[in-house]
Design a protein around this motif. Structure first.
Motif, PDB file in Angstrom:
ATOM      1  N   ASP A 112       3.997  -1.108  14.044  1.00 53.36           N
ATOM      2  CA  ASP A 112       4.593  -2.356  13.589  1.00 53.36           C
ATOM      3  C   ASP A 112       4.773  -3.340  14.743  1.00 53.36           C
ATOM      4  O   ASP A 112       4.415  -4.520  14.642  1.00 53.36           O
ATOM      5  CB  ASP A 112       5.930  -2.101  12.907  1.00 53.36           C
ATOM      6  CG  ASP A 112       6.357  -3.302  12.099  1.00 53.36           C
ATOM      7  OD1 ASP A 112       6.092  -3.314  10.896  1.00 53.36           O
ATOM      8  OD2 ASP A 112       6.915  -4.249  12.681  1.00 53.36           O
ATOM      9  N   ILE A 141      -4.908   5.813   5.743  1.00 55.90           N
ATOM     10  CA  ILE A 141      -5.151   4.399   6.053  1.00 55.90           C
ATOM     11  C   ILE A 141      -6.045   4.276   7.293  1.00 55.90           C
ATOM     12  O   ILE A 141      -5.713   4.800   8.360  1.00 55.90           O
ATOM     13  CB  ILE A 141      -3.832   3.641   6.329  1.00 55.90           C
ATOM     14  CG1 ILE A 141      -2.834   3.858   5.189  1.00 55.90           C
ATOM     15  CG2 ILE A 141      -4.102   2.155   6.541  1.00 55.90           C
ATOM     16  CD1 ILE A 141      -1.454   3.270   5.479  1.00 55.90           C
ATOM     17  N   VAL A 193      -4.117   6.752  -2.081  1.00 56.39           N
ATOM     18  CA  VAL A 193      -3.530   5.434  -1.821  1.00 56.39           C
ATOM     19  C   VAL A 193      -3.455   4.673  -3.139  1.00 56.39           C
ATOM     20  O   VAL A 193      -4.306   4.842  -4.013  1.00 56.39           O
ATOM     21  CB  VAL A 193      -4.353   4.613  -0.803  1.00 56.39           C
ATOM     22  CG1 VAL A 193      -4.414   5.327   0.537  1.00 56.39           C
ATOM     23  CG2 VAL A 193      -5.750   4.324  -1.327  1.00 56.39           C
ATOM     24  N   VAL A 195      -2.966   0.625  -4.061  1.00 57.61           N
ATOM     25  CA  VAL A 195      -2.928  -0.705  -3.451  1.00 57.61           C
ATOM     26  C   VAL A 195      -2.519  -1.710  -4.523  1.00 57.61           C
ATOM     27  O   VAL A 195      -3.214  -1.867  -5.530  1.00 57.61           O
ATOM     28  CB  VAL A 195      -4.311  -1.061  -2.860  1.00 57.61           C
ATOM     29  CG1 VAL A 195      -4.313  -2.464  -2.286  1.00 57.61           C
ATOM     30  CG2 VAL A 195      -4.702  -0.032  -1.791  1.00 57.61           C
ATOM     31  N   GLN A 252      12.433  -0.058   8.951  1.00 52.87           N
ATOM     32  CA  GLN A 252      11.465  -0.897   8.250  1.00 52.87           C
ATOM     33  C   GLN A 252      11.940  -2.329   8.026  1.00 52.87           C
ATOM     34  O   GLN A 252      11.131  -3.256   8.035  1.00 52.87           O
ATOM     35  CB  GLN A 252      11.148  -0.249   6.889  1.00 52.87           C
ATOM     36  CG  GLN A 252      10.058  -0.979   6.126  1.00 52.87           C
ATOM     37  CD  GLN A 252       9.779  -0.345   4.769  1.00 52.87           C
ATOM     38  OE1 GLN A 252      10.558   0.504   4.294  1.00 52.87           O
ATOM     39  NE2 GLN A 252       8.694  -0.730   4.148  1.00 52.87           N
ATOM     40  N   TYR A 290       4.033  -1.218   3.551  1.00 53.10           N
ATOM     41  CA  TYR A 290       3.481   0.134   3.450  1.00 53.10           C
ATOM     42  C   TYR A 290       4.592   1.089   3.017  1.00 53.10           C
ATOM     43  O   TYR A 290       5.722   0.993   3.506  1.00 53.10           O
ATOM     44  CB  TYR A 290       2.902   0.587   4.801  1.00 53.10           C
ATOM     45  CG  TYR A 290       1.769  -0.291   5.290  1.00 53.10           C
ATOM     46  CD1 TYR A 290       0.440   0.008   4.977  1.00 53.10           C
ATOM     47  CD2 TYR A 290       2.024  -1.441   6.026  1.00 53.10           C
ATOM     48  CE1 TYR A 290      -0.602  -0.817   5.399  1.00 53.10           C
ATOM     49  CE2 TYR A 290       0.994  -2.269   6.446  1.00 53.10           C
ATOM     50  CZ  TYR A 290      -0.318  -1.959   6.137  1.00 53.10           C
ATOM     51  OH  TYR A 290      -1.338  -2.790   6.547  1.00 53.10           O
ATOM     52  N   ASP A 291       4.263   1.998   2.134  1.00 50.21           N
ATOM     53  CA  ASP A 291       5.242   2.974   1.654  1.00 50.21           C
ATOM     54  C   ASP A 291       4.577   4.339   1.626  1.00 50.21           C
ATOM     55  O   ASP A 291       3.684   4.567   0.816  1.00 50.21           O
ATOM     56  CB  ASP A 291       5.727   2.570   0.261  1.00 50.21           C
ATOM     57  CG  ASP A 291       6.841   3.480  -0.231  1.00 50.21           C
ATOM     58  OD1 ASP A 291       7.261   4.393   0.507  1.00 50.21           O
ATOM     59  OD2 ASP A 291       7.310   3.270  -1.367  1.00 50.21           O
ATOM     60  N   LEU A 308       5.068   2.285   8.130  1.00 45.40           N
ATOM     61  CA  LEU A 308       4.343   2.720   9.326  1.00 45.40           C
ATOM     62  C   LEU A 308       5.316   2.870  10.494  1.00 45.40           C
ATOM     63  O   LEU A 308       6.457   2.431  10.436  1.00 45.40           O
ATOM     64  CB  LEU A 308       3.239   1.720   9.648  1.00 45.40           C
ATOM     65  CG  LEU A 308       2.252   1.460   8.500  1.00 45.40           C
ATOM     66  CD1 LEU A 308       1.099   0.576   8.971  1.00 45.40           C
ATOM     67  CD2 LEU A 308       1.716   2.758   7.896  1.00 45.40           C
ATOM     68  N   ILE A 336       0.860  -1.185   0.000  1.00 46.55           N
ATOM     69  CA  ILE A 336       0.000   0.000   0.000  1.00 46.55           C
ATOM     70  C   ILE A 336       0.898   1.236   0.000  1.00 46.55           C
ATOM     71  O   ILE A 336       1.595   1.509   0.980  1.00 46.55           O
ATOM     72  CB  ILE A 336      -0.942   0.015   1.221  1.00 46.55           C
ATOM     73  CG1 ILE A 336      -1.909  -1.181   1.163  1.00 46.55           C
ATOM     74  CG2 ILE A 336      -1.723   1.339   1.277  1.00 46.55           C
ATOM     75  CD1 ILE A 336      -2.861  -1.288   2.354  1.00 46.55           C
ATOM     76  N   GLU A 337       0.859   1.972  -1.099  1.00 41.40           N
ATOM     77  CA  GLU A 337       1.534   3.271  -1.138  1.00 41.40           C
ATOM     78  C   GLU A 337       0.511   4.312  -0.725  1.00 41.40           C
ATOM     79  O   GLU A 337      -0.646   4.257  -1.149  1.00 41.40           O
ATOM     80  CB  GLU A 337       2.038   3.559  -2.555  1.00 41.40           C
ATOM     81  CG  GLU A 337       3.126   2.594  -3.002  1.00 41.40           C
ATOM     82  CD  GLU A 337       3.485   2.789  -4.471  1.00 41.40           C
ATOM     83  OE1 GLU A 337       4.653   3.032  -4.767  1.00 41.40           O
ATOM     84  OE2 GLU A 337       2.570   2.694  -5.329  1.00 41.40           O
ATOM     85  N   HIS A 338       0.946   5.265   0.101  1.00 38.02           N
ATOM     86  CA  HIS A 338      -0.036   6.220   0.618  1.00 38.02           C
ATOM     87  C   HIS A 338       0.565   7.601   0.807  1.00 38.02           C
ATOM     88  O   HIS A 338       1.727   7.743   1.181  1.00 38.02           O
ATOM     89  CB  HIS A 338      -0.639   5.705   1.932  1.00 38.02           C
ATOM     90  CG  HIS A 338       0.374   5.452   3.010  1.00 38.02           C
ATOM     91  ND1 HIS A 338       0.474   6.210   4.140  1.00 38.02           N
ATOM     92  CD2 HIS A 338       1.343   4.513   3.131  1.00 38.02           C
ATOM     93  CE1 HIS A 338       1.448   5.758   4.910  1.00 38.02           C
ATOM     94  NE2 HIS A 338       1.998   4.723   4.322  1.00 38.02           N
ATOM     95  N   TRP A 385      -8.454   1.417   9.756  1.00 38.00           N
ATOM     96  CA  TRP A 385      -8.413   0.020  10.155  1.00 38.00           C
ATOM     97  C   TRP A 385      -9.799  -0.458  10.566  1.00 38.00           C
ATOM     98  O   TRP A 385     -10.492   0.201  11.340  1.00 38.00           O
ATOM     99  CB  TRP A 385      -7.455  -0.167  11.346  1.00 38.00           C
ATOM    100  CG  TRP A 385      -6.122   0.478  11.136  1.00 38.00           C
ATOM    101  CD1 TRP A 385      -5.684   1.653  11.675  1.00 38.00           C
ATOM    102  CD2 TRP A 385      -5.047   0.011  10.299  1.00 38.00           C
ATOM    103  NE1 TRP A 385      -4.410   1.948  11.238  1.00 38.00           N
ATOM    104  CE2 TRP A 385      -3.991   0.960  10.390  1.00 38.00           C
ATOM    105  CE3 TRP A 385      -4.864  -1.113   9.489  1.00 38.00           C
ATOM    106  CZ2 TRP A 385      -2.780   0.814   9.706  1.00 38.00           C
ATOM    107  CZ3 TRP A 385      -3.658  -1.249   8.809  1.00 38.00           C
ATOM    108  CH2 TRP A 385      -2.638  -0.311   8.914  1.00 38.00           C
TER     109      TRP A 385
END
Lengths: 453, 453
Positions: free
Chosen positions: A284, A419, A246, A248, B390, A275-276, A279, A239-241, A421
């Motif tokens: 994490d 993002i 975003v 995906v 990361q 994730y990019d 996080l 997931i790039e955000h 949840w």
């Protein structure tokens, strides 16, 4: 490479993700639901083992306080029926031998009265836990460095009462009580109201009501409402955000772009996505510390529910053999007798690894001891273990060990930029149940709607 | 899409992966080492903060029994030097106020004698744990349903002794003792020999020797030996595998094919890779249950090691302030005074989340209390927290909570078809240390060599 655009990408077509997608659609936003598996439903999995006879390898019941689920079933036109609950439970605890419910309650009246006091004490303590932020409980620090087992062991219960308490708790958490913090136990109780809701053997509680046609009717009909917005067989890898976009990336080539993403899978699975930008360390290390439970269900189908004529309700509670509990799961209007055996925690791990025929033989012996020799020859047998399923990897939910709530809990459901949840593991009302999945899906969807409006 | 072929794909260019690649190359096989990060070294990370002054944000020391590491350094031409260890440690425990080592030992002689007995008892129990298979220890079941904290709490230690024991243990595990099983603690002790090796404050132990030029000289020179076989910036997303072939897919497009793969990253990171066919539920639930620890190092660089003239060795042991321990980490031939403060477990989590200036101020206050006002103004300050990185996500290693060793432990290093596992977390000698990384890398490489020969 396929490319797709939507307002909101939803990861996971379990109940929580489906509810999120439907809620977004109702608000005039376009969701795109990407699902790793070849089916929708997640931890709901109904299999029709004989014509007209569905069994539930996953979520099965709702309880009287599950208002969202009752409303959802009514809206979708899924009828409900009450769980069969006449007759006595069969017990065998700490060498007691098989005892019918009345005998058991007579023989262990004092022990059970002590247990009742402990349950009332649990209710009192749970009432001090704010479900939105368990780490703010006045004694959060103290409770989160204890395991649930530590606290149970200190209550001076007799072996029978302590064993019964362990069985009832593992029946909810699907891990032994030494693997969760006492604060997490109290949180779990509080999200459900009181212990009598959670541990109820008979009236009320979490297991009063089932769905005609099987629980899978719920996700199936929900999926029909958002059918054009679902892509199956698309495990999310990346997931790039940014603050407002975003992208995906899925195995198989789908690249889905949107303004927000709702990740509606269990935390341990959410932690496997790249994730990019990456996080935070807090998020994490949280997902490193929320393993799914270990649960397995096994069903025996007989020509009739022969135990009922003996005055038994098909339930056993036992510390002998592979299953600690069972239930009568017959279908109204169908003549077959169906018994469900639960293997949870250590039992799921130990017996889940045996060849199916060995597991079945051990379970058959247990049924015979409790319900007599007619249990020997079922027409049909099926079982299912959840850690083997690649896109679930354990049931019923995420469990918090010591320090997890107090040190990492605030990162469980807090959005990170674009993002959000979901999943029942992030719910504050009946977390770990279908009711919680709906609550969490609605909460995440409404947060996104508010942001995009 | 780039494509590459090799005999063996090695995932992760930390010490374990580098050793595996070098061992394979020496045996006439072609490795391809794919690394997610832009550098090699993994949990080894040296930063030259001033000209000629490297500090170690990651692995720093070796101990006298680390034979593989001494041999490796000699082979690579990396010289070693002894850790400075003259003068007294400064203590402040359970409200004692700052006390020099001699005062502390006099004032708490009885408590320390009791602690010594507990350490001897730990040695006796650890000797019963087979490091290759801790779950086969005679009392494995009993020890694996206790936390290390449970066992410590039952030893009747005084507050000072119990606190000191906690600090020494967290200094190794980087998580509080309530988060690990007692069996895991015993395993950890046994992989290192005895508690005196592990907990040693002075002679012997795990921290006697450092590397000239910095620890990173080791991975740097190893990488030079396999330079043509390393690809950086290639996080692995998917491993397809059959009995005799693997295809490793990386973000960025690299697709590497080989006959075997050695996954040389910590178990929690290995669990994030997608495997096709999927791995067993046992393996998956294992990696859900092996979180990395929480560790952070902070360095203060002064114009000279002023504490030495006061008869202090630069070490503090304290339960006040953000750091529980410190060390003199000056470089021979350089005039600067360098103090390293350890933030581990709860301290890493709490203070690691503060703005750096707040953390630095709190650490400075602690140094001033122990070493005087000259600690106020360092020339340079640097710190590093590992969960934010990361491709590491926590240090020093994977920690096993209750039931993990006995229920899942056999899946930790057992190969699965063409997939082999390395990383220090899978070692049986000095697991969690560089020595263990080398052992595990060699073990995995030799297993592959045997299969392909």
């Amino acid at each position: 490479m396929a490319r797709d655009e939507a307002d909101v990408i939803v990861v996971g077509a379990g109940l929580s993700g489906l509810i999120a997608a439907r809620t977004l659609l109702d608000a005039g936003l376009t969701p795109l639901l990407v699902e790793a598996d070849e089916r929708v439903g997640g931890r709901i999995l109904t299999e029709e083992v004989l014509p007209g006879l569905p069994v539930e390898l996953g979520a099965q019941w709702i309880g009287d306080t599950h208002h969202r689920m009752f409303a959802l079933a009514a809206e979708l036109g899924v009828e409900t029926y009450p769980q069969y609950d006449s007759g006595e439970t069969s017990y065998d605890l700490v060498g007691s031998g098989t005892l019918r419910e009345r005998e058991f309650h007579e023989q262990f009246a004092d022990e059970l009265a002590d247990l009742e006091k402990v349950l009332r004490r649990l209710d009192e303590l749970a009432a001090e836990v704010p479900v939105e932020a368990p780490w703010l409980a006045p004694k959060a620090a103290e409770w989160d460095i204890l395991t649930a087992a530590d606290w149970y062991d200190r209550q001076g219960l007799s072996p029978v009462a302590r064993t019964l308490l362990e069985i009832c708790t593992v029946g909810i958490l699907a891990v032994p009580t030494v693997e969760v913090s006492f604060l997490h136990l109290l949180f779990t109780i509080q999200t459900c109201g009181v212990t009598s809701e959670l541990f109820a053997e008979s009236e009320g509680g979490a297991q009063t009501t089932r769905f005609v046609g099987g629980t899978a009717e719920i996700p199936k009909r929900l999926a029909a409402l958002v059918a054009d917005q679902i892509v199956l067989n698309s495990p999310v890898q990346l997931i790039e955000h940014t603050a407002d976009n975003v992208t995906v990336h899925c195995r198989g080539g789908l690249v889905a772009r949107g303004r927000r993403v709702i990740v509606a899978i269990s935390p341990t699975l959410a932690g496997r996505i790249m994730y990019d930008p990456p996080l935070s360390g807090v998020r994490d290390q949280l997902t490193q510390r929320l393993p799914n439970g270990s649960a397995m269900k096994a069903f025996f189908v007989y020509d009739e529910p022969f135990w009922r004529a003996d005055g038994l309700n098909g339930q056993l509670i036992s510390d002998v053999g592979p299953a600690r509990m069972s239930n009568d799961t017959c279908i109204p209007g169908d003549d077959h007798g169906v018994i469900l055996l639960f293997l949870e925690g250590e039992q799921a791990r130990t017996y889940g690894r045996l060849p199916q025929e060995d597991r079945r033989a051990a379970l058959t012996a247990e049924l015979v001891r409790h319900f007599g020799s007619r249990a020997t020859d079922p027409e049909f047998y099926i079982d299912g273990e959840w850690s083997e399923r690649q896109w679930t990897r354990g049931c019923y939910n995420a469990n918090h060990g010591p320090h997890v709530w107090t040190t990492y809990g605030h990162a469980l459901s807090a959005p990170i930029g674009a993002i959000h949840w979901a999943s029942t593991d992030t719910a504050t009302f009946w977390s770990a149940y279908m009711e919680g999945a709906v609550e969490a899906g609605e909460r995440a969807a409404h947060a996104v709607i508010d942001e995009l409006r």
